[in-house]
Design an enzyme around this catalytic site. Structure first.
Site, PDB file in Angstrom:
ATOM      1  N   ARG A  63       0.829  -1.212   0.000  1.00 45.82           N
ATOM      2  CA  ARG A  63       0.000   0.000   0.000  1.00 45.82           C
ATOM      3  C   ARG A  63       0.863   1.263   0.000  1.00 45.82           C
ATOM      4  NH1 ARG A  63      -1.638   1.640   4.563  1.00 45.82           N
ATOM      5  NH2 ARG A  63      -2.258  -0.413   5.315  1.00 45.82           N
ATOM      6  N   TYR A 120     -15.338  20.148 -12.382  1.00 41.35           N
ATOM      7  CA  TYR A 120     -15.767  18.759 -12.531  1.00 41.35           C
ATOM      8  C   TYR A 120     -16.973  18.464 -11.638  1.00 41.35           C
ATOM      9  CZ  TYR A 120     -15.669  13.716 -12.699  1.00 41.35           C
ATOM     10  OH  TYR A 120     -16.034  12.407 -12.861  1.00 41.35           O
ATOM     11  N   ASP A 189      -6.238  21.529 -11.729  1.00 36.92           N
ATOM     12  CA  ASP A 189      -6.701  20.282 -12.338  1.00 36.92           C
ATOM     13  C   ASP A 189      -6.363  20.368 -13.827  1.00 36.92           C
ATOM     14  OD1 ASP A 189      -8.151  18.259 -13.651  1.00 36.92           O
ATOM     15  OD2 ASP A 189      -9.709  18.243 -12.108  1.00 36.92           O
ATOM     16  N   LYS A 214      -8.438  10.010 -18.465  1.00 38.83           N
ATOM     17  CA  LYS A 214      -8.810  10.712 -19.691  1.00 38.83           C
ATOM     18  C   LYS A 214      -7.642  10.663 -20.681  1.00 38.83           C
ATOM     19  CE  LYS A 214     -12.406  11.561 -17.163  1.00 38.83           C
ATOM     20  NZ  LYS A 214     -12.539  12.749 -16.343  1.00 38.83           N
TER      21      LYS A 214
HETATM   22  C1  LIG Z   1     -12.913  12.865 -14.995  1.00 43.27           C
HETATM   23  C2  LIG Z   1     -12.411  14.052 -14.246  1.00 43.27           C
HETATM   24  C3  LIG Z   1     -12.095  13.957 -12.891  1.00 43.27           C
HETATM   25  C4  LIG Z   1     -12.307  12.689 -12.090  1.00 43.27           C
HETATM   26  O1  LIG Z   1     -11.463  11.660 -12.513  1.00 43.27           O
HETATM   27  P1  LIG Z   1     -11.767  10.095 -12.240  1.00 43.27           P
HETATM   28  O2  LIG Z   1     -10.543   9.452 -12.809  1.00 43.27           O
HETATM   29  O3  LIG Z   1     -13.039   9.773 -12.935  1.00 43.27           O
HETATM   30  O4  LIG Z   1     -11.881   9.936 -10.765  1.00 43.27           O
HETATM   31  C5  LIG Z   1     -11.590  15.090 -12.274  1.00 43.27           C
HETATM   32  N1  LIG Z   1     -11.415  16.242 -12.927  1.00 43.27           N
HETATM   33  C6  LIG Z   1     -11.739  16.378 -14.224  1.00 43.27           C
HETATM   34  C7  LIG Z   1     -11.534  17.683 -14.918  1.00 43.27           C
HETATM   35  C8  LIG Z   1     -12.247  15.284 -14.919  1.00 43.27           C
HETATM   36  O5  LIG Z   1     -12.577  15.421 -16.210  1.00 43.27           O
END
Ligand SMILES: *Cc1c(COP(=O)(O)O)cnc(C)c1O
Length: 392
Positions: A63, A120, A189, A214
């Site tokens: 972990r 988000y 982000d 993504k």
């Molecule tokens: C999809 C997304 C998230 C969350 O990511 P996960 O991998 O689904 O937990 C956070 N910020 C943005 C801008 C996103 O597009």
């Protein structure tokens, strides 16, 4: 292409150490070549490691650390902060795990945090939890750098630029300067841009955070996230949070992500070029309104985006007349799957309003542009728009 810095030749620009981004991406995080060893060592499946005597690192318990994460963290770090050996990257089981690690490791009861009002979808859930822990949550929109007005006395400023799904952009350097002046840390982000589109640490941010589900992994088959910071104390807090919460990626996911990085440069170049081609075609349509793509010279975000981004991402958004028209459009597409998420090599699109939660019109479509041949993709979209408009 003059308005799209960094997408053409000269990919070495701004990379700092004399290698181009494509070269860096294909080699990122690889160990020194050793005879009879593979180029990218396979995933290490281990809950624990042989550990006689004093329990010293680097590998004690699964972990806390894993050699497959180590290589991936090194690789992402080389892309997020090239040449900055002090920068540390911590990988997580998902983007939300990475986001939560920064917010919950840095904030305590009595602190104030400034979140984007248009970020988000899960941020409002996080805000609810922060509030329950006695943290003051302030929100303001991304566009127009509106978060500037909420900084007084804040501990942390959270930016999402370009924002998802509205594709507004804020001036990261300007917000960082104001936040640091006010004594606040800044996290960005960077999901939509990927490190090949934008490098938040170079713009002055303290944390670059992303959902690597993504564009970074780009195949729609892995959930993953990461945090990169050049501050050892901040990194230690994030790492400690991962240990406490246990939001760790599986070794197979980490290895797949690392394997995917080798094509990141190819994918984002193709997908960004396709996104621009699609946006240009959509701009010609009078059944399309509210078209947004930061790479379009006429987009309200373009000027600020061009000053801080090297590529403008693979997401295009626009509005069709109403919910029914948008649904007919999505049904009529042949090369584009109706699915959520974005950044993958196969184009997807969805009517964003179906989720609730985003302040978007009923006919709002978020389109994630893949790596198909641009002519095929644009033709499919134009045909589907015609079909959606026709008699029914
Ligand atoms: C999809 C997304 C998230 C969350 O990511 P996960 O991998 O689904 O937990 C956070 N910020 C943005 C801008 C996103 O597009």
């Amino acid at each position: 292409m003059a308005s799209v810095p960094g997408t053409g030749e000269g990919t070495g620009e701004g990379t700092g150490d004399g290698t181009g981004e494509g070269t860096r991406a294909v080699r990122a995080g690889l160990p020194e070549p050793r005879k009879h060893e593979p180029t990218l060592p396979g995933p290490v499946f281990a809950a624990h490691y042989h550990l006689p005597g004093e329990p010293t690192g680097p590998y004690t318990y699964g972990r806390d650390e894993n050699p497959t994460w180590t290589l991936l963290e090194r690789a992402i770090g080389e892309l997020e902060a090239p040449g900055a050996d002090a920068a540390e990257t911590v990988v997580f089981a998902s983007g939300m795990a990475a986001i939560s690690s920064v917010l919950f490791s840095q904030l305590a009861a009595g602190d104030a945090v400034v979140l984007p009002a248009d970020g988000y979808q899960a941020l409002p859930l996080v805000a609810e939890q922060l509030t329950a822990y006695g943290i003051e949550v302030r929100t303001a929109p991304t566009g127009g750098d509106a978060q500037l007005s909420a900084l007084d006395g804040a501990k942390l400023l959270w930016l999402e630029t370009p924002s998802n799904p509205g594709l507004d952009v804020c001036d990261v350097r300007r917000l960082v300067a104001a936040a640091h002046e006010a004594g606040a840390l800044v996290a960005v982000d960077n999901t939509l841009a990927t490190p090949l589109g934008q490098r938040p640490l170079a713009l002055g941010a303290d944390f670059s955070v992303a959902s690597d589900t993504k564009g970074l992994t780009g195949h729609g088959d892995v959930l993953l996230g990461h945090v990169t910071t050049a501050d050892a104390a901040l990194a230690a807090g994030v790492r400690r949070w991962r240990k406490i919460v246990g939001a760790i990626p599986g070794p197979m996911e980490a290895w797949l992500a690392h394997r995917s990085l080798a094509t990141l440069h190819l994918r984002v170049d193709r997908q960004c070029a396709n996104a621009l081609a699609l946006a240009e075609a959509l701009a010609e349509r009078d059944d399309v309104t509210g078209l947004r793509y930061p790479g379009l010279p006429g987009d309200p975000s373009h000027r600020v985006a061009a000053a801080q981004m090297r590529r403008f991402g693979s997401v295009v958004s626009f509005v069709l007349a109403d919910r029914e028209r948008a649904e007919r459009f999505l049904d009529a597409l042949r090369l584009v799957d109706d699915a959520t998420s974005f950044g993958g090599v196969r184009s997807t699109a969805e009517r964003r309003g179906r989720w609730g939660g985003d302040a978007v019109p009923a006919g709002f479509v978020r389109f994630s542009v893949g790596a198909e041949d641009p002519d095929d993709l644009v033709a499919d979209v134009l045909r589907a728009l015609d079909a959606a408009a026709g008699p029914h």
